[in-house]
Each structure stands twice: as structure tokens, then as C-alpha cells.
Motif scaffolding. Structure first.
Motif, mmCIF file in Angstrom:
data_model
loop_
_atom_site.group_PDB
_atom_site.id
_atom_site.type_symbol
_atom_site.label_atom_id
_atom_site.label_comp_id
_atom_site.label_asym_id
_atom_site.label_seq_id
_atom_site.Cartn_x
_atom_site.Cartn_y
_atom_site.Cartn_z
ATOM 1 N N ILE A 122 2.529 1.091 -31.051
ATOM 2 C CA ILE A 122 3.485 0.008 -30.810
ATOM 3 C C ILE A 122 4.873 0.585 -30.511
ATOM 4 O O ILE A 122 5.528 0.205 -29.531
ATOM 5 C CB ILE A 122 3.551 -0.950 -32.013
ATOM 6 C CG1 ILE A 122 2.258 -1.757 -32.120
ATOM 7 C CG2 ILE A 122 4.735 -1.909 -31.877
ATOM 8 C CD1 ILE A 122 2.176 -2.636 -33.360
ATOM 9 N N MET A 123 5.329 1.531 -31.331
ATOM 10 C CA MET A 123 6.679 2.077 -31.155
ATOM 11 C C MET A 123 6.792 2.904 -29.885
ATOM 12 O O MET A 123 7.863 2.954 -29.265
ATOM 13 C CB MET A 123 7.066 2.921 -32.369
ATOM 14 C CG MET A 123 7.248 2.110 -33.645
ATOM 15 S SD MET A 123 8.285 0.627 -33.410
ATOM 16 C CE MET A 123 9.835 1.376 -32.874
ATOM 17 N N ALA A 124 5.703 3.553 -29.467
ATOM 18 C CA ALA A 124 5.756 4.296 -28.201
ATOM 19 C C ALA A 124 6.048 3.355 -27.039
ATOM 20 O O ALA A 124 6.815 3.688 -26.124
ATOM 21 C CB ALA A 124 4.436 5.032 -27.980
ATOM 22 N N ARG A 125 5.464 2.171 -27.080
ATOM 23 C CA ARG A 125 5.718 1.199 -26.014
ATOM 24 C C ARG A 125 7.121 0.609 -26.104
ATOM 25 O O ARG A 125 7.758 0.336 -25.085
ATOM 26 C CB ARG A 125 4.645 0.106 -26.048
ATOM 27 C CG ARG A 125 3.307 0.591 -25.528
ATOM 28 C CD ARG A 125 2.164 -0.391 -25.710
ATOM 29 N NE ARG A 125 0.997 0.076 -24.969
ATOM 30 C CZ ARG A 125 0.183 1.028 -25.387
ATOM 31 N NH1 ARG A 125 0.380 1.591 -26.565
ATOM 32 N NH2 ARG A 125 -0.835 1.413 -24.643
ATOM 33 N N ILE A 126 7.602 0.409 -27.330
ATOM 34 C CA ILE A 126 8.976 -0.069 -27.498
ATOM 35 C C ILE A 126 9.960 0.945 -26.945
ATOM 36 O O ILE A 126 10.919 0.597 -26.239
ATOM 37 C CB ILE A 126 9.264 -0.337 -28.991
ATOM 38 C CG1 ILE A 126 8.546 -1.608 -29.454
ATOM 39 C CG2 ILE A 126 10.760 -0.477 -29.248
ATOM 40 C CD1 ILE A 126 9.076 -2.881 -28.838
ATOM 41 N N GLU A 127 9.754 2.225 -27.239
ATOM 42 C CA GLU A 127 10.652 3.273 -26.751
ATOM 43 C C GLU A 127 10.649 3.335 -25.230
ATOM 44 O O GLU A 127 11.697 3.450 -24.593
ATOM 45 C CB GLU A 127 10.246 4.614 -27.337
ATOM 46 C CG GLU A 127 10.492 4.738 -28.835
ATOM 47 C CD GLU A 127 9.833 5.965 -29.431
ATOM 48 O OE1 GLU A 127 9.282 6.768 -28.647
ATOM 49 O OE2 GLU A 127 9.865 6.112 -30.667
ATOM 50 N N THR A 128 9.459 3.267 -24.638
ATOM 51 C CA THR A 128 9.367 3.323 -23.176
ATOM 52 C C THR A 128 10.056 2.118 -22.542
ATOM 53 O O THR A 128 10.800 2.256 -21.563
ATOM 54 C CB THR A 128 7.886 3.368 -22.743
ATOM 55 O OG1 THR A 128 7.262 4.511 -23.330
ATOM 56 C CG2 THR A 128 7.777 3.458 -21.225
#
Length: 347
Positions: A122-128
Motif C-alpha cells: 500500500i505505501m509503495a503505491r502511495i509513495e509513487t
């Protein structure tokens, strides 16, 4: 991943978006994107969840990158994306744990692995998405600043250079008439002086615009200073400010000042109005402002809003999460209205 578990997660996620009033749910395309992202998150957990694998495939796909940019264009604040991420975690974790820990003797380790993988994906997508969101805003900042430089360039060319050219022409005519001992020589010298004084006045006005910004005294002080210096005495003007503009964040105040300045300039140049009303109101959650003239009226077409000064005004307001409208007044004239949230939320 059993289809029933996937459907349970997606339904619970969408329901949470709706009940919390998240802006992503209110926008059909943003909601569709969020559910696509949720499906991809479930796929990642299905692939890596129970094993505790630290390394996952990159999530910076063209679709993931486009989500941040698209949300910036739609005026959806990153706070809403972060809250949606929390809602997805809350909706997905219980069904995933139930699915993967079933019959496992070491269900504590499985639970930890599933939760860690869910959090990472989830956080990887938020960062991107955040990177593409910021990239889009930086492009808008550059575009707005470029438009301002081009406007000043036009002012220098169309007004200052023209006044200087007229002055030089009168000086040339003065020399010619002086050689002929014509009575018109003195008049041409006077006209040259007036043209040069006009050019000097225009240059000083542009210099003041370039130098002036919203300082510690706040938006009200900057706005009143501009109106005093730039509105001719033949135009009656009222400026009403409610609330303390010094509480408005500097970045927002600067952009709104530039938009109001452009709205006043447009009214002076195009409306033919002998009166302008400028208002600014600051409350706890929003800044609203308006510039109203009483002239011939103007309703912008889509073409008007797709380029030039009006596009720059709209982009500056949207850059700080606000909205801008331009509409004819009930008794004639045109009103430019601005609303910007001050609570860190999107509109």
C-alpha cells in the motif's frame, strides 16, 4: 486468492470510502482507480503475504504513476489518498489474516507477514503516487511563472517600448522642424517629453509588480498597496477584508494575490467600468475572494479558459487546492470569485 475474499475486501473498502466521505469516492474515475489499486494490492499480498518475502516487484507502473497526476488534476488532496490507504489496510487485513492463518500452527508469524506485506504494498503505491502528484504541481508552478514572465514581456514590448518609440519619433521630428525653423518644433519636443514620462511611469509600475510580494504584513497589505498604486483616480474602488489575512500560509497568499491582481488589471483594461469592488474573507477553514466590476460584462468561453491570462489565473488557484469562477453579475458586469480551503483538505 478466492474470489469471495477479494470481493469482501473490495466491498468493505468501497463502503469505508463512502461512509467517511472521502473525496476519492465522490469522483467516479478516482473511485475506479482506487479499486484497481486495491486489486493490485491484493495480488501482491496473494503473491508474497504468507511467506514474509521482503522484496516485491516494482509498483511504479504507468498506471500507478498516472494516479497521482490524475488526482492532482481533479483537485484531490494527498491527505485523501493517505486516508484511503488507511481504509484499505483496515478493510483488507482481517479477511487476509483469516484466509492465510487458517490451520497454521504459527498463525502469529503468518499474521505479521501478511500485515507487513499489506503495509509495504500500500505505501509503495502511495509513495509513487505522491511523486507524480508533486511532479505535476511543479509543472504547474513552472507554467504559471512562465506565463507571468511572458505577460511582463508583452507589457514591456507593447507599452514601454511603444512609448519610447513614440518619444524618439517626436525627437526626430523636432530636429527636422528645428532645421526648418518651424513653429511645430517646440510642440514635438513637448510630446517627446510626455511619451518618455509615460514610458518611465510604466517601467516603474512593472518594477513595482516584480518587486512586490506578500510579506509579513499579509495579503491585505499587499492588495491594498497594489490597488492604491495601480487603480486610476477615475475608477471608484472598494476593498473589504474580513478576518486576519496574516494567518494565510505564505504560498497560498502569494498565489491568490497574483490572481486578484490579474483580475483587477483585466477589469481595468476590458470592462469599461467606473467602479470596482474587491473583497477578501478569511475564516478558519477557507479563504474566499472576489473582484467585481460594473462594466459591459463577460462570460468566458472554453477557448478563453484554455490559454492566456485566464488559464494562468485558474491554474494558480487550483495549485493551492482552490476553485475559481468567472461569471456575469446579476445587474451587469463580471465577478471573479475564488475559494481556497485552509484546513489542508481538498475542496
Amino acid at each position: 486468492m478466492p474470489p469471495a475474499v477479494r470481493a469482501e475486501i473490495l466491498d468493505a473498502y468501497e463502503q469505508r470510502l463512502r461512509t467517511t466521505g472521502n473525496a476519492i469516492f465522490a469522483d467516479p474515475e478516482a473511485r475506479r482507480q482506487a479499486l484497481c489499486q486495491a486489486n493490485a494490492v491484493i495480488d501482491d499480498v496473494d503473491r508474497y503475504g504468507a511467506s514474509g518475502t521482503a522484496e516485491m516487484a516494482p509498483v511504479a507502473t504507468p498506471f500507478t504513476l498516472s494516479v497521482g497526476r490524475d488526482r492532482a488534476q481533479r483537485g484531490i488532496h494527498p491527505v485523501q489518498s493517505l486516508r484511503a490507504a488507511t481504509l484499505l489496510f483496515e478493510a483488507a487485513l482481517p479477511p487476509l489474516i483469516r484466509e492465510y492463518a487458517r490451520g497454521d500452527a504459527d498463525d502469529g508469524a503468518v499474521t505479521a507477514n501478511v500485515a507487513a506485506t499489506l503495509h509495504r504494498t500500500i505505501m509503495a503505491r502511495i509513495e509513487t503516487g505522491a511523486l507524480s502528484y508533486v511532479g505535476f504541481l511543479l509543472e504547474r508552478v513552472f507554467t504559471s511563472h512562465l506565463a507571468e514572465r511572458r505577460r511582463i514581456g508583452r507589457e514591456l514590448h507593447d507599452r514601454v517600448a511603444h512609448a519610447i518609440g513614440v518619444g524618439l519619433q517626436h525627437l526626430d521630428l523636432h530636429r527636422i522642424y528645428q532645421k526648418r525653423r518651424s513653429d511645430r518644433a517646440e510642440g514635438k519636443l513637448d510630446q517627446a517629453g510626455r511619451a518618455m514620462r509615460d514610458a518611465l511611469s510604466l517601467t516603474r509600475a512593472l518594477s513595482e509588480e516584480l518587486r512586490h510580494s506578500v510579506g509579513p504584513a499579509g495579503l491585505e497589505d499587499a492588495l491594498r498597496g497594489y490597488l492604491k498604486a495601480s487603480v486610476p483616480s477615475s475608477v471608484a474602488i472598494t476593498c473589504t477584508v474580513t478576518g486576519d489575512t496574516r494567518t494565510v500560509p505564505q504560498a497560498i497568499a502569494e498565489e491568490i494575490y497574483l490572481v486578484l491582481r490579474e483580475a483587477v488589471r483585466n477589469a481595468l483594461l476590458h470592462s469599461g467600468s467606473g467602479r470596482l469592488d474587491v473583497s477578501v474573507e478569511v475564516c478558519g477553514t477557507a479563504l474566499t475572494a472576489a473582484v467585481r466590476d460594473h462594466g459591459r460584462g463577460f462570460t468566458p468561453s472554453p477557448q478563453d479558459l484554455s490559454g492566456g491570462g485566464l488559464l494562468s489565473m485558474r491554474e494558480r488557484v487550483e495549485l493551492v487546492g482552490g476553485s475559481l469562477s468567472i461569471c456575469p453579475g446579476p445587474a451587469g458586469g463580471t465577478t471573479v470569485a475564488i475559494c481556497v480551503p485552509l484546513s489542508g483538505e481538498s475542496r
